[in-house]
Write an enzyme that holds these catalytic residues in place. Structure first.
Site, PDB file in Angstrom:
ATOM      1  CB  ALA A  57      -0.935  -0.001   1.212  1.00  0.00           C
ATOM      2  CB  THR A  92       0.457   6.539   0.757  1.00  0.00           C
ATOM      3  OG1 THR A  92       1.870   6.498   0.557  1.00  0.00           O
ATOM      4  CG2 THR A  92       0.016   5.305   1.521  1.00  0.00           C
ATOM      5  CG  HIS A 115      -4.091  -9.017  -1.202  1.00  0.00           C
ATOM      6  ND1 HIS A 115      -3.345  -8.169  -0.398  1.00  0.00           N
ATOM      7  CD2 HIS A 115      -3.794 -10.268  -0.774  1.00  0.00           C
ATOM      8  CE1 HIS A 115      -2.633  -8.888   0.458  1.00  0.00           C
ATOM      9  NE2 HIS A 115      -2.885 -10.162   0.239  1.00  0.00           N
ATOM     10  CB  CYS A 171     -22.909 -12.999  -9.473  1.00  0.00           C
ATOM     11  SG  CYS A 171     -24.269 -13.854  -8.652  1.00  0.00           S
ATOM     12  CB  CYS A 186     -26.309 -10.872  -9.697  1.00  0.00           C
ATOM     13  SG  CYS A 186     -26.057 -11.633 -11.319  1.00  0.00           S
ATOM     14  CB  CYS A 221     -28.874 -15.244 -10.204  1.00  0.00           C
ATOM     15  SG  CYS A 221     -27.440 -14.716  -9.230  1.00  0.00           S
ATOM     16  CB  SER A 262       3.954  -3.226   6.896  1.00  0.00           C
ATOM     17  OG  SER A 262       2.789  -4.011   6.671  1.00  0.00           O
TER      18      SER A 262
END
Length: 254
Positions: free
Chosen positions: A28, A32, A124, A132, A157, A160, A199
């Site tokens: 991250a 920043t 990530h 969905c 969604c 569905c 980190s």
């Protein structure tokens, strides 16, 4: 820039020039300067304001999706309006020139790709798309929030009716298998790993630099905070990445 920092950047540049397969690992802290808050900085980090397991866990998403979307929407809008900063841009330049072979990232903001990087492994996930969980239909996240804002209800969604989930890894979720396998392969192949703005506290993503080291790679850490792997680093650069990465790129002679 302090003379000692310059000498450390020069040493890092020499290591990069002499490496055959250098890999970057970003967190991250590289974003920043683009206006996206990190997670653990004192007073400013996102986890200072909320308990992640109450808001950003798989259980929270299933049991209290309104809490999740109230947290995620402003962060997404912030990321959507953000622009790559000089650290993204110069890291992408090194990747384009083959100095860096791949960029493994913990970030979900896609700023590295927007700055021109070609080979980015997102451990990530990505905030740009959503899926969905029931029928597996996929949507741009912009479309997801059109659904969210149209009637004030949660984004269901259209196919569905299930609540659509952004393609980011929540607490209690496994990392995407394809991304994890690719990152593991890169770590095993690397002879140098450059950690930028992480980190190194989030498991299992933080094991990637360790895997590289155990396979003989050298380690450069460029982050303002201390990390659990500082004692293993060949070079520590505790400085702003928007200063160090452009300077490093120039010293590598691109």
């Amino acid at each position: 820039m302090e003379i000692d920092f310059l000498s450390q950047i020069e040493l890092s540049a020499s290591m990069l020039r002499n490496s055959e397969y250098a890999v970057a690992f970003t967190g991250a802290g590289i974003s920043t300067a683009s206006g996206i808050p990190d997670f653990r900085s004192p007073k400013k980090g996102l986890w200072e304001k909320v308990d992640p397991f109450e808001v950003v866990s798989l259980t929270a998403f299933r049991d209290h999706p309104e809490k999740f979307f109230n947290w995620f929407k402003p962060l997404f809008l912030q990321a959507r309006s953000a622009k790559p900063n000089s650290a993204h841009i110069f890291l992408s330049r090194m990747e384009n020139e083959g100095i860096i072979k791949s960029i493994i990232t913990q970030n979900i903001d896609c700023l590295q790709q927007e700055s021109g990087a070609q080979r980015v492994i997102e451990l990530h996930g990505s905030a740009k798309t959503a899926t969905c969980p029931k029928c597996r239909s996929t949507y741009d996240t912009d479309r997801l929030f059109e659904l969210y804002n149209s009637d004030g209800n949660l984004p269901n969604c259209p196919q569905c009716g299930q609540i659509v989930k952004p393609d980011i890894v929540l607490f209690e979720e496994m990392l995407p298998e394809k991304a994890w396998h690719a990152a593991h392969q890169e770590a095993c192949r690397a002879d140098l790993i450059l950690v930028i703005g992480s980190s190194l506290e989030v498991y299992p993503a933080n094991t990637i630099p360790d895997i590289a080291i155990r396979n003989g790679a050298r380690l450069i850490i460029n982050t303002l905070s201390k990390t659990p792997m500082d004692h293993l680093a060949d070079v520590l650069l505790p400085m702003d990445v928007t200063q160090s990465i452009p300077e490093l790129c120039k010293m590598v002679d691109i």
